[in-house]
Design a protein around this motif. Structure first.
Motif, PDB file in Angstrom:
ATOM      1  N   PRO A 113       0.815  -1.220   0.000  1.00  0.00           N
ATOM      2  CA  PRO A 113       0.000   0.000   0.000  1.00  0.00           C
ATOM      3  C   PRO A 113       0.851   1.274   0.000  1.00  0.00           C
ATOM      4  CG  PRO A 113      -0.786  -1.527   1.660  1.00  0.00           C
ATOM      5  CD  PRO A 113       0.497  -2.097   1.131  1.00  0.00           C
ATOM      6  N   ALA A 147       3.972   1.728  -1.162  1.00  0.00           N
ATOM      7  CA  ALA A 147       4.719   1.945  -2.394  1.00  0.00           C
ATOM      8  C   ALA A 147       3.796   2.121  -3.592  1.00  0.00           C
ATOM      9  CB  ALA A 147       5.669   0.768  -2.627  1.00  0.00           C
ATOM     10  N   PHE A 165       8.127  -2.652   9.882  1.00  0.00           N
ATOM     11  CA  PHE A 165       8.336  -1.211  10.012  1.00  0.00           C
ATOM     12  C   PHE A 165       7.027  -0.423   9.925  1.00  0.00           C
ATOM     13  CE2 PHE A 165       9.776   2.958   8.042  1.00  0.00           C
ATOM     14  CZ  PHE A 165      10.212   3.489   9.234  1.00  0.00           C
ATOM     15  N   ALA A 166       6.059  -0.759  10.785  1.00  0.00           N
ATOM     16  CA  ALA A 166       4.784  -0.036  10.821  1.00  0.00           C
ATOM     17  C   ALA A 166       4.139  -0.285  12.173  1.00  0.00           C
ATOM     18  CB  ALA A 166       3.867  -0.510   9.709  1.00  0.00           C
ATOM     19  N   PHE A 200      -2.448   4.278   3.645  1.00  0.00           N
ATOM     20  CA  PHE A 200      -1.219   4.617   2.924  1.00  0.00           C
ATOM     21  C   PHE A 200      -1.429   4.636   1.414  1.00  0.00           C
ATOM     22  CE2 PHE A 200       0.988   3.273   6.899  1.00  0.00           C
ATOM     23  CZ  PHE A 200       1.646   4.463   7.114  1.00  0.00           C
ATOM     24  N   VAL A 201      -2.453   3.943   0.913  1.00  0.00           N
ATOM     25  CA  VAL A 201      -2.741   4.024  -0.519  1.00  0.00           C
ATOM     26  C   VAL A 201      -3.077   5.477  -0.867  1.00  0.00           C
ATOM     27  CG1 VAL A 201      -4.230   3.235  -2.379  1.00  0.00           C
ATOM     28  CG2 VAL A 201      -3.533   1.638  -0.590  1.00  0.00           C
ATOM     29  N   SER A 251       0.100   7.572  -0.502  1.00  0.00           N
ATOM     30  CA  SER A 251       0.996   7.254  -1.602  1.00  0.00           C
ATOM     31  C   SER A 251       0.544   7.978  -2.871  1.00  0.00           C
ATOM     32  CB  SER A 251       1.024   5.740  -1.817  1.00  0.00           C
ATOM     33  OG  SER A 251       2.039   5.366  -2.708  1.00  0.00           O
ATOM     34  N   ILE A 276       1.335  11.840  -2.607  1.00  0.00           N
ATOM     35  CA  ILE A 276       2.723  12.302  -2.623  1.00  0.00           C
ATOM     36  C   ILE A 276       3.469  11.819  -3.863  1.00  0.00           C
ATOM     37  CG2 ILE A 276       3.872  10.392  -1.390  1.00  0.00           C
ATOM     38  CD1 ILE A 276       5.287  12.534   0.332  1.00  0.00           C
ATOM     39  N   ARG A 303      12.206   4.568  -5.867  1.00  0.00           N
ATOM     40  CA  ARG A 303      10.761   4.655  -5.588  1.00  0.00           C
ATOM     41  C   ARG A 303      10.315   3.548  -4.621  1.00  0.00           C
ATOM     42  NH1 ARG A 303       7.102   7.372  -9.481  1.00  0.00           N
ATOM     43  NH2 ARG A 303       8.388   8.695 -10.805  1.00  0.00           N
ATOM     44  N   TRP A 304      10.812   2.322  -4.845  1.00  0.00           N
ATOM     45  CA  TRP A 304      10.462   1.228  -3.920  1.00  0.00           C
ATOM     46  C   TRP A 304      10.992   1.532  -2.532  1.00  0.00           C
ATOM     47  CZ3 TRP A 304       6.890  -2.320  -4.121  1.00  0.00           C
ATOM     48  CH2 TRP A 304       6.459  -2.784  -5.365  1.00  0.00           C
ATOM     49  N   CYS A 356      11.664   4.486  -1.181  1.00  0.00           N
ATOM     50  CA  CYS A 356      10.877   5.571  -0.589  1.00  0.00           C
ATOM     51  C   CYS A 356       9.487   5.073  -0.194  1.00  0.00           C
ATOM     52  CB  CYS A 356      10.758   6.741  -1.565  1.00  0.00           C
ATOM     53  SG  CYS A 356      12.325   7.567  -1.856  1.00  0.00           S
ATOM     54  N   GLY A 357       8.906   4.192  -0.998  1.00  0.00           N
ATOM     55  CA  GLY A 357       7.598   3.647  -0.671  1.00  0.00           C
ATOM     56  C   GLY A 357       7.642   2.831   0.611  1.00  0.00           C
ATOM     57  N   HIS A 358       8.647   1.983   0.722  1.00  0.00           N
ATOM     58  CA  HIS A 358       8.783   1.159   1.915  1.00  0.00           C
ATOM     59  C   HIS A 358       8.929   2.029   3.169  1.00  0.00           C
ATOM     60  CE1 HIS A 358       9.965  -2.120   4.544  1.00  0.00           C
ATOM     61  NE2 HIS A 358      11.044  -1.439   4.873  1.00  0.00           N
ATOM     62  N   LEU A 375       7.699   5.062   3.714  1.00  0.00           N
ATOM     63  CA  LEU A 375       6.655   6.074   3.922  1.00  0.00           C
ATOM     64  C   LEU A 375       5.972   5.912   5.286  1.00  0.00           C
ATOM     65  CD1 LEU A 375       5.043   8.405   2.560  1.00  0.00           C
ATOM     66  CD2 LEU A 375       3.402   6.692   1.812  1.00  0.00           C
ATOM     67  N   THR A 376       5.961   6.990   6.069  1.00  0.00           N
ATOM     68  CA  THR A 376       5.267   6.962   7.366  1.00  0.00           C
ATOM     69  C   THR A 376       4.322   8.164   7.452  1.00  0.00           C
ATOM     70  OG1 THR A 376       7.031   8.250   8.374  1.00  0.00           O
ATOM     71  CG2 THR A 376       7.199   5.857   8.580  1.00  0.00           C
ATOM     72  N   TYR A 394      13.152  14.059   1.400  1.00  0.00           N
ATOM     73  CA  TYR A 394      12.286  12.953   1.840  1.00  0.00           C
ATOM     74  C   TYR A 394      13.085  11.875   2.553  1.00  0.00           C
ATOM     75  CZ  TYR A 394       9.156   8.928   1.558  1.00  0.00           C
ATOM     76  OH  TYR A 394       8.386   7.840   1.864  1.00  0.00           O
TER      77      TYR A 394
END
Lengths: 112, 238
Positions: A25, A27, B56-57, B88-89, B92, B95, B107-108, B110-112, B114-115, B139
């Motif tokens: 979700p 990424a 990591f969440a 987070f969808v 995501s 941003i 990108r992967w 940064c996506g991983h 994301l908080t 970021y």
């Protein structure tokens, strides 16, 4: 000490699956780019998922004891203390101190 | 890749770090509580830190701990984690423009990473800045700092909890943490409806096999929140 019900291999598999349920979700659109747009109806529905899930986990945990409704149990009193502390003061530690204090106080002091 | 050495990447990184630093202390109690709750659930230190690195969440970790403790079916644990992460969808999507001009690997990453905190802090300037390297630095610096804080203080929690006896019921800290997360949401009416419907359904249906009551609770909660969102806008049977 093994309070949970999974063997080691299954537990690591569960971690990896939860990890996927977290990273995908996050990424999603960052990787896809902004070419794909999310329908606004779906966006609105997604907003309610965390509140619904949090409540569905927490409410049975504090209201049920051994599968039976038990409105007067130590966990509910502890939950009340934690929520009161969180709403009254800004200190981020207090809800934990209050909640755990009430839970352990009732369990040890009164043997509930 | 030259990006990470460019002066604008470093300038962005410095600025992002400075902006986020005061907010990042809020992560510390959460990481500690998560570490202690994982040990309270019965994880070894290796298992606890493994979960911490892989997932990591905070919300997804704390939310799945009671289910893992109860031996809920794996699909339900994953579905619950997914429900907790669906927000987070939206983040995501909001941003995504900030990563224009970057390849798939960053990108992967940064996506991983994301908080909620980094999203709220960085989104506006990510979208309005033209310099690709500056944006990435702006970021990544706070994101990597969050990651370090989260892993470090979870480890402190794991080690501290290891010396606390089981009778302290440390796993209840996960429940307290989840309630505190729910509290600010419940101030908005449709959110309160979603929470009440979700919690009520889960209690009513708790006897269903496979903990299906939880699944039903999530589903009914989302539907009820959505309905409550639309209700006031509908005219009374004209």
């Amino acid at each position: 000490m093994n309070a949970h019900a999974f063997d080691d291999a299954t537990l690591w598999l569960v971690f990896i699956l939860i990890g996927l349920a977290t990273t995908l979700p996050r990424a999603s659109f960052i990787v896809l780019g902004s070419r794909v747009a999310l329908p606004s109806v779906l966006q609105r529905a997604l907003r309610y998922a965390p509140a619904a899930a949090l409540a569905a986990i927490v409410v049975p945990d504090v209201l049920l004891v051994a599968g039976e409704l038990a409105p007067l149990n130590p966990k509910l009193a502890a939950a009340g203390a934690a929520v009161a502390a969180a709403s009254l003061w800004r200190n981020p530690w207090l809800p934990f101190v209050a909640g755990m204090g009430v839970l352990l106080g009732l369990r040890w002091g009164l043997g509930v | 890749m030259h990006t990470f050495y460019s002066p604008s990447f470093r300038a962005g990184a410095r600025e992002g770090f400075r902006t986020f630093l005061p907010l990042s202390v809020g992560l510390i109690p959460w990481a500690l509580v998560t570490g202690m709750s994982m040990v309270g659930t019965g994880f070894t230190p290796l298992q606890a830190m493994g979960m911490n690195v892989i997932v990591f969440a905070g919300t997804a970790q704390l939310g799945t701990l009671p289910l893992i403790a109860a031996g809920a079916p794996v699909w339900l644990i994953v579905a619950t984690a997914l429900a907790l992460n669906l927000r987070f969808v939206i983040f995501s999507a909001a941003i995504a423009q900030g990563f224009r001009g970057l390849g798939a690997a960053p990108r992967w990453l940064c996506g991983h990473l994301l908080t909620d905190g980094v999203f709220a802090t960085c989104m506006t300037r990510m979208l309005e800045t033209e310099d690709r390297d500056w944006r990435l630095g702006y970021y990544l610096a706070p994101s990597l700092w969050s990651w370090l804080l989260w892993q470090g203080f979870a480890l402190v929690g794991v080690l501290a909890a290891g010396s606390i006896p089981k009778t302290w019921s440390l796993e209840f800290m996960a429940t307290i943490a989840l309630m505190i997360l729910l509290l600010p949401m419940a101030k908005m009416r449709p959110m309160l409806v979603a929470a009440a419907a979700g919690g009520g359904t889960a209690v009513l249906l708790h006897a269903l096999p496979l903990k299906l009551g939880l699944f039903a609770g999530i589903f009914v909660g989302i539907a009820a929140g959505f309905a409550a969102d639309h209700w006031p806008k509908k005219p009374e049977a004209a």
